[in-house]
Every structure is written in structure tokens, then in C-alpha cells.
Design a protein around this motif. Structure first.
Motif, PDB file in Angstrom:
ATOM      1  N   LEU A 146       0.833  -1.210   0.000  1.00 11.95           N
ATOM      2  CA  LEU A 146       0.000   0.000   0.000  1.00 11.95           C
ATOM      3  C   LEU A 146       0.862   1.252   0.000  1.00 11.95           C
ATOM      4  O   LEU A 146       0.565   2.242  -0.690  1.00 11.95           O
ATOM      5  CB  LEU A 146      -0.929  -0.010   1.215  1.00 11.95           C
ATOM      6  N   GLY A 164       2.030   2.370  -3.328  1.00 14.24           N
ATOM      7  CA  GLY A 164       1.034   2.884  -4.264  1.00 14.24           C
ATOM      8  C   GLY A 164       0.332   1.819  -5.070  1.00 14.24           C
ATOM      9  O   GLY A 164      -0.192   2.101  -6.155  1.00 14.24           O
ATOM     10  N   ARG A 171      -2.390  -0.651  -6.599  1.00 17.07           N
ATOM     11  CA  ARG A 171      -3.835  -0.592  -6.821  1.00 17.07           C
ATOM     12  C   ARG A 171      -4.458  -1.986  -6.853  1.00 17.07           C
ATOM     13  O   ARG A 171      -5.668  -2.123  -6.870  1.00 17.07           O
ATOM     14  CB  ARG A 171      -4.144   0.110  -8.152  1.00 17.07           C
ATOM     15  N   ARG A 172      -3.618  -3.001  -6.876  1.00 15.61           N
ATOM     16  CA  ARG A 172      -4.098  -4.393  -6.839  1.00 15.61           C
ATOM     17  C   ARG A 172      -3.090  -5.216  -6.046  1.00 15.61           C
ATOM     18  O   ARG A 172      -1.887  -5.191  -6.335  1.00 15.61           O
ATOM     19  CB  ARG A 172      -4.253  -4.949  -8.246  1.00 15.61           C
ATOM     20  N   ASP A 203       2.055  -7.266  -5.881  1.00 19.03           N
ATOM     21  CA  ASP A 203       1.420  -5.952  -6.025  1.00 19.03           C
ATOM     22  C   ASP A 203       1.893  -5.291  -7.304  1.00 19.03           C
ATOM     23  O   ASP A 203       2.868  -5.718  -7.928  1.00 19.03           O
ATOM     24  CB  ASP A 203       1.723  -5.060  -4.816  1.00 19.03           C
ATOM     25  N   GLY A 243       2.712  -1.987  -7.413  1.00 17.93           N
ATOM     26  CA  GLY A 243       3.210  -0.697  -6.945  1.00 17.93           C
ATOM     27  C   GLY A 243       4.418  -0.211  -7.714  1.00 17.93           C
ATOM     28  O   GLY A 243       4.736  -0.705  -8.801  1.00 17.93           O
ATOM     29  N   ALA A 284      -8.592   0.746   2.625  1.00 17.56           N
ATOM     30  CA  ALA A 284      -8.250   1.189   1.268  1.00 17.56           C
ATOM     31  C   ALA A 284      -9.301   0.697   0.286  1.00 17.56           C
ATOM     32  O   ALA A 284      -9.061  -0.252  -0.467  1.00 17.56           O
ATOM     33  CB  ALA A 284      -6.859   0.685   0.882  1.00 17.56           C
ATOM     34  N   GLY A 297     -10.247   1.854  -2.439  1.00 17.34           N
ATOM     35  CA  GLY A 297      -9.883   2.059  -3.832  1.00 17.34           C
ATOM     36  C   GLY A 297      -8.866   1.064  -4.353  1.00 17.34           C
ATOM     37  O   GLY A 297      -8.416   1.175  -5.501  1.00 17.34           O
ATOM     38  N   VAL A 298      -8.488   0.081  -3.533  1.00 17.27           N
ATOM     39  CA  VAL A 298      -7.495  -0.927  -3.913  1.00 17.27           C
ATOM     40  C   VAL A 298      -8.181  -2.286  -3.982  1.00 17.27           C
ATOM     41  O   VAL A 298      -9.018  -2.622  -3.141  1.00 17.27           O
ATOM     42  CB  VAL A 298      -6.339  -0.965  -2.892  1.00 17.27           C
ATOM     43  N   ALA A 333     -11.639  -3.004  -6.651  1.00 13.88           N
ATOM     44  CA  ALA A 333     -11.532  -1.596  -6.267  1.00 13.88           C
ATOM     45  C   ALA A 333     -12.880  -0.912  -6.412  1.00 13.88           C
ATOM     46  O   ALA A 333     -13.565  -1.080  -7.421  1.00 13.88           O
ATOM     47  CB  ALA A 333     -10.481  -0.897  -7.125  1.00 13.88           C
ATOM     48  N   GLN A 339     -15.457   2.403  -6.654  1.00 11.77           N
ATOM     49  CA  GLN A 339     -15.466   3.715  -7.290  1.00 11.77           C
ATOM     50  C   GLN A 339     -16.431   4.631  -6.541  1.00 11.77           C
ATOM     51  O   GLN A 339     -17.272   4.183  -5.773  1.00 11.77           O
ATOM     52  CB  GLN A 339     -15.889   3.593  -8.759  1.00 11.77           C
TER      53      GLN A 339
END
Length: 621
Positions: free
Chosen positions: A47, A50, A52-53, A70, A72, A191, A193-194, A212, A214
Motif C-alpha cells: 500500500l 502505491g 492498486r491491486r 502488487d 506498486g 483502502a 480504492g485498492v 476496487a 469507485q
């Protein structure tokens, strides 16, 4: 019993520098308690990078394998050896340990993992080639080229193989796997958004998956909570948004009637960091104190956001605890924010109450092997009903029933009541509808536009009377009864000072105390509502809460308990017949009174059933 110190030799001890392997294993014992601790550290690193998955794979509860993948920012080949060095981190520069905006900052996780297991890190940063480094029980095998498109893959095998004694303290694979899943769910809530996924390789199944979300803050968080905690929580949770002096509280808290038998659905976050903070747990319990019984626990996911300078996260090796610069401010914000949201919910009760009611109303099952029931007709439309009634209506002609028909009925029943006038249509459109009947002198049945409501008249009126008594007590204050002879309570000097710091607040609740020299305090007044009470015991109970939580609700709860008993004795009793006007007046007051969806003990005061649910019970859906 020997007074000798068994761990100290008679010879002069020699101070020596521990080697790097021993240092890392000691650090690992503080940071890594179980496989779930390792997963937490690795996912938090992802995390911070950065990602996102994030995909997590475990085997044998994480003992044999933990793999975190990840997308990132990744690391360069030059970064990999440094990442395995103790106290090497990209999160802070060391100039200010209070200005922390990331999950990790100590630089201990990766070298600690490498010292007790077989650790492999494969990573690729944008603009650089992918590289791989492996370390086994603290022995670095060097950096090698690898194949990877983006991000980082951390693979941890044979956790604690270098410290076999630690393996004996681990629980079963199932228990360790559940602990890993709990960590992933908590971080997924932090999180929204992840995207997260957790797979158990041993059982070959997907344990958890969340794409994620929205949308705006509350929309995304609500969707994530529905996925993690279930749709029932999301449907029965109230949005929380409160701010005070640089602290902001957001999240969702469930209605009191959606409570739990244990504190299993209490999730607390500080600056998006999952914590188990005693102060916040106490504040959550205090906010629900007046609407839940002692054996029930609220459900909530609360996020406290503030400037990092206002909170210290560097007080626990696993960063599970925090310290606030102003703990009273944080606690007060949680209590006031939750109580305001609960009051704004008004008479609302959780939808699970109706679900439980429908679950208890089970229709008769067809015999084994019998064909499904076939119904002759579905529910007719409104137009068809009107046409049918018009067809069945008697011819339009004067008709007077024989007087002896009504006379005989009156004599048989012993009384005659005029027909109840039809309630205006607007009452049916109200949330609790229009009263239609009273059953067994305790249950009020009202009709709404979409179904009907069953109200427990005693529980509902008890809550209404209780709220009125509390409002009167707040307006006029709690009457104090002066003691003929003040009671002297001996305390330690520090305890007496702590108690006297809250003397003004206690006086507002009718408890008058003052210093009596040394560590003693004199109790001169007690709340009149409590009657004859053990003042010394009450003072010590209050002091215990002040020492533990920084604030005490003991006196307030005892006063509320007395008001609750008064409300119980002064409310409409079961077995009393009520007129339609009284029943409707009760429904209207429930709609206008916050907290009327549950009684003083946390039980629901009404159940709402939809027509569609009732039709399903009778097989008409």
C-alpha cells in the motif's frame, strides 16, 4: 525460595556486541508474532508503494508459504540489498518521527522476515530491469536478474524454520488462516480504492476477493463494507461524519438493534491504520451505553483522521496501538459523533429484525416426494379487485337489517362499541402507519403503504417515558442529597488528584466531593435518585474508570438505570386495552423520538413486515 538471581553469573558479566543474525531474530520476535503479522507488514508495504491491486496466496495457514504480489512502484536492483538491511526505509528521513504519513517507517519487517524464514523478493521499478534477491535465515544470496513486468512479488516460505521454538506456539492451519483473512479484510476496509484477493493454496480456494470501489468517500466505503461485512451491515449502518479541532471522524455505525453478542464487528482506524486502541473502544461503548444492554456489543467501522503530529503511532512494535496528544478530544468526538447519528436515525430499527421474524414464521412444508403446490391465481391487480367487488355488490335498494340482529349481538357480547372511524389516508403514509388493532392487549398492529407494523406497546412507551425523564434531568439537573455526615474515602495522593480534577463534572451529576487532606476525599453529596448508596464504592468504581479510560460513565450509567426503572414502572403495561386514538398517538410520538426503535435494554420496539415478504410466506411470490 532462593533470593539469588538465577540469570546472573557470579563472575563479572562481559558486555558484547550481538551479531546481525541475532539482532534480526530478536526484532522478528517483537514484530512477527504469527503468519498474519507477516502478511500485515507485506501488504502495508504494498500500500505504501502505491499498489492498486494486491494478491495474497498462503499455504498451511501461512506457515509454509506467503506470497504477496502488487503493482506498486517497485524497487531497483540497487534498492534490494538495502531493503534487507535493518532500519533502512524510504518512508521517512528520520528528522521527525511524529510526521508519519505511511504504514511502515521502521525498516524492520523485511530483515526480520529474512532472518527467520526463506525470503525471496522480485521487483521492477519503472525504467529499470527486474531483479531478484533471496535470503535464507539471514544469509543473503545476492541480486540476480529476473522476469517481471511491474511491481513487486515477495515470497516467504517456511516461516520460523530458523526458530523452531516459535513454531510450537502457532495455532492450527485453520486458525492461522482465519487470522490472515482478518488482516486482509481490515486493510481492505482502510483502502476501498485498492483491489484485494486472498487465496488458500492448500485448500485450492479463493478466501476473499474485493475489487476496487469507485465513487465518493462514503459511497466507496459503503460498497467495500458491504463486501467485507455483508449487505446486512451496510443496510443497517448510519454514516458518520463529525469534525472538531483538527480531528475528523468518518465511517459507518450500525443501528442498536443490529448488535452483536461479542465485539467481533468493531473496526477502528487512525489515519487509515487499523488499530486496537483502548480509548477508542471505550468511546464506542460509551456512545451506545444508553441503547444497548451490557451483554450486547455495537458494530461499527470508524475512521479517525488527523494531522500526524496529533497522534503517536510509534508506541508499539506492531503499530497496533496509538497515543493521542489530546485523548479527551478524540474520545469526545467519537461519543458525540455517534450519539448525534443515532439520534438522527429517529425511530429506525434494523431490517434484520424483520428478517428474524420472517424466519420464525415458517410455512408448513409439503410432504416428502409431493409435487410443489399449485396456486389457482396470483395476487390480482387493483383494477381487478375493484371490478370484482362491484360485481359482487348487492343491488342498490333500501335495506334495513332487523333490529333484533344487533340487539342479540349486543346481549351476547355484553357491550357495544361504535364502529371505528377509518383513519385518514395520510396516517397510512407515515413510517409507522395507522393503528388498526390491538392483539392480546400488548401488540399494536398498524397498516402502512407497503405492509404492516407490529409494535410492543410496553417496550415502546417505556422508551418514550425514559427519553422524557432524561430530558427533564438534563434541563433541571440531577438533584443532590446532602449527607448528614460526610463520608471520608482514603485514596492514594495520585488517585485523589485524578478524582478531584473531575469534581466539577461529578457535581453536575449530583456527586459532591472535595479534598480532605493527604490522599483522602470527602463525599458530601450523592445523587438523590440513587437513594441509599455505598458512596465509597461508587467513588472507587469511578476512579477505576478514570484511570483506565480517562473518563468515567459509571455515575451516569447508574443514574440512567434508575431513570430506566422509573420509565418501566410508569409506562403502559402489558394487558391494558388502548383506544385507537391512544395507539395512533403512541405511533406518532415514536416517529418523533430518537432511539424509539429499541427499548431501554436494546430490544426492538417494533417489527415492520412488507407485503412482498408476507406473500412469499404464503407462496404467492
Amino acid at each position: 525460595m532462593s533470593l539469588d538471581a538465577p540469570n546472573i553469573s557470579s563472575n563479572r558479566p562481559v558486555i558484547r556486541q550481538l551479531d546481525e543474525a541475532a539482532i534480526n531474530r530478536i526484532a522478528a520476535g517483537e514484530v512477527l508474532e504469527r503468519p498474519a503479522s507477516a502478511v500485515k507488514e507485506l501488504v502495508e508495504n504494498a500500500l505504501d508503494a502505491g499498489a492498486r491491486r494486491i494478491e495474497v496466496v498462503i499455504a498451511e495457514g501461512g506457515k509454509r508459504l506467503i506470497r504477496v504480489t502488487d503493482d506498486g512502484c517497485g524497487m531497483t536492483p540497487e534498492d534490494l540489498p538495502l531493503a534487507l538491511s535493518r532500519h533502512a526505509t524510504s518512508k521517512i528521513d528520520g528528522s521527525d518521527l511524529l510526521d508519519i504519513h505511511s504504514f511502515g517507517f521502521r525498516g524492520e519487517a523485511l530483515p526480520s522476515l529474512g532472518s527467520v524464514a526463506r525470503l525471496t523478493i522480485t521487483s521492477r521499478a519503472e525504467g529499470h530491469e527486474a531483479a531478484r534477491i533471496a535470503v535464507t535465515a539471514g544469509r543473503d544470496e545476492g541480486v540476480k536478474p529476473a522476469a517481471l513486468t511491474k511491481g513487486t512479488v515477495v515470497e516467504l516460505r517456511d516461516l520460523f524454520f530458523a526458530t523452531p521454538a516459535r513454531l510450537k506456539f502457532l495455532r492450527t492451519d485453520r486458525a492461522e488462516g482465519q487470522a490472515v483473512a482478518d488482516v486482509i479484510r481490515r486493510l481492505a476496509m482502510a483502502a476501498p480504492g485498492v483491489a484485494f484477493s486472498l487465496r488458500d493454496e492448500t485448500a485450492d480456494r479463493q478466501v476473499f476477493r474485493a475489487e476496487a470501489e469507485q465513487g465518493e468517500l462514503f459511497e466507496a466505503l459503503s460498497a467495500r463494507l458491504a463486501r467485507v461485512l455483508g449487505r446486512d451491515f451496510a443496510d443497517n449502518a448510519l454514516p458518520i461524519d463529525a469534525e472538531r479541532e483538527g480531528l475528523r471522524l468518518t465511517g459507518f455505525a450500525a443501528l442498536p438493534t443490529y448488535s452483536r453478542g461479542a465485539a467481533v464487528e468493531q473496526f477502528l482506524f487512525v489515519n487509515d491504520r487499523p488499530v486496537r486502541d483502548k480509548l477508542m473502544i471505550g468511546a464506542l461503548r460509551a456512545a451506545y451505553m444508553d441503547v444497548l444492554s451490557r451483554d450486547r456489543h455495537p458494530a461499527a467501522a470508524l475512521f479517525l483522521t488527523c494531522d500526524p503530529q496529533m497522534v503517536d503511532v510509534n508506541v508499539h512494535p506492531a503499530k497496533a496501538e496509538v497515543r493521542f496528544r489530546d485523548p479527551g478530544l478524540a474520545r469526545g468526538l467519537i461519543v458525540s459523533g455517534l450519539r448525534h447519528a443515532l439520534a438522527a436515525a429517529g425511530h429506525r430499527a434494523s431490517s434484520t429484525v424483520a428478517g428474524a421474524t420472517l424466519g420464525a414464521m415458517r410455512p408448513e412444508a409439503p410432504p416428502a416426494g409431493a409435487a410443489p403446490r399449485v396456486y389457482q391465481m396470483d395476487r390480482p391487480s387493483a383494477g381487478a379487485v375493484r371490478s370484482s367487488f362491484a360485481f359482487q355488490a348487492p343491488p342498490a335498494m333500501p335495506f334495513e337489517p332487523p333490529a333484533q340482529v344487533f340487539e342479540g349481538f349486543a346481549e351476547a357480547s355484553g357491550r357495544f362499541e361504535a364502529p371505528v372511524p377509518e383513519v385518514e389516508e395520510t396516517a397510512v403514509r407515515r413510517p409507522l402507519g395507522a393503528a388498526r388493532a390491538q392483539l392480546h392487549e400488548n401488540w399494536i398492529v398498524s397498516q402502512t403503504e407497503a405492509g404492516f407494523v407490529i409494535v410492543d406497546q410496553h417496550a415502546a412507551h417505556e422508551r418514550l417515558v425514559y427519553e422524557r425523564l432524561k430530558a427533564q434531568a438534563a434541563e433541571r439537573g440531577i438533584a443532590a442529597q446532602a449527607l448528614l455526615i460526610p463520608e471520608i474515602v482514603e485514596l492514594r495522593p495520585g488517585e485523589a488528584a485524578l478524582l478531584l480534577d473531575h469534581a466539577e463534572d461529578l457535581a453536575g451529576l449530583g456527586l459532591g466531593i472535595e479534598a480532605f487532606g493527604g490522599g483522602a476525599v470527602a463525599v458530601r453529596e450523592v445523587p438523590a435518585l440513587l437513594g441509599r448508596c455505598d458512596a465509597a464504592r461508587l467513588v472507587r468504581d469511578i476512579l477505576d474508570e478514570l484511570s483506565d479510560l480517562g473518563e468515567s460513565t459509571k455515575l451516569r450509567s447508574r443514574i440512567d438505570a434508575v431513570l430506566s426503572r422509573m420509565a418501566c414502572h410508569g409506562s403502559v403495561r402489558s394487558g391494558r386495552q388502548m383506544r385507537v386514538e391512544e395507539m395512533n398517538a403512541l405511533l406518532r410520538e415514536m416517529e418523533a423520538t430518537p432511539g424509539s426503535g429499541q427499548c431501554n435494554h436494546g430490544r426492538p420496539t417494533y417489527v415492520e413486515l412488507k407485503l412482498s415478504d408476507i406473500e412469499r410466506l404464503f407462496g404467492r411470490s
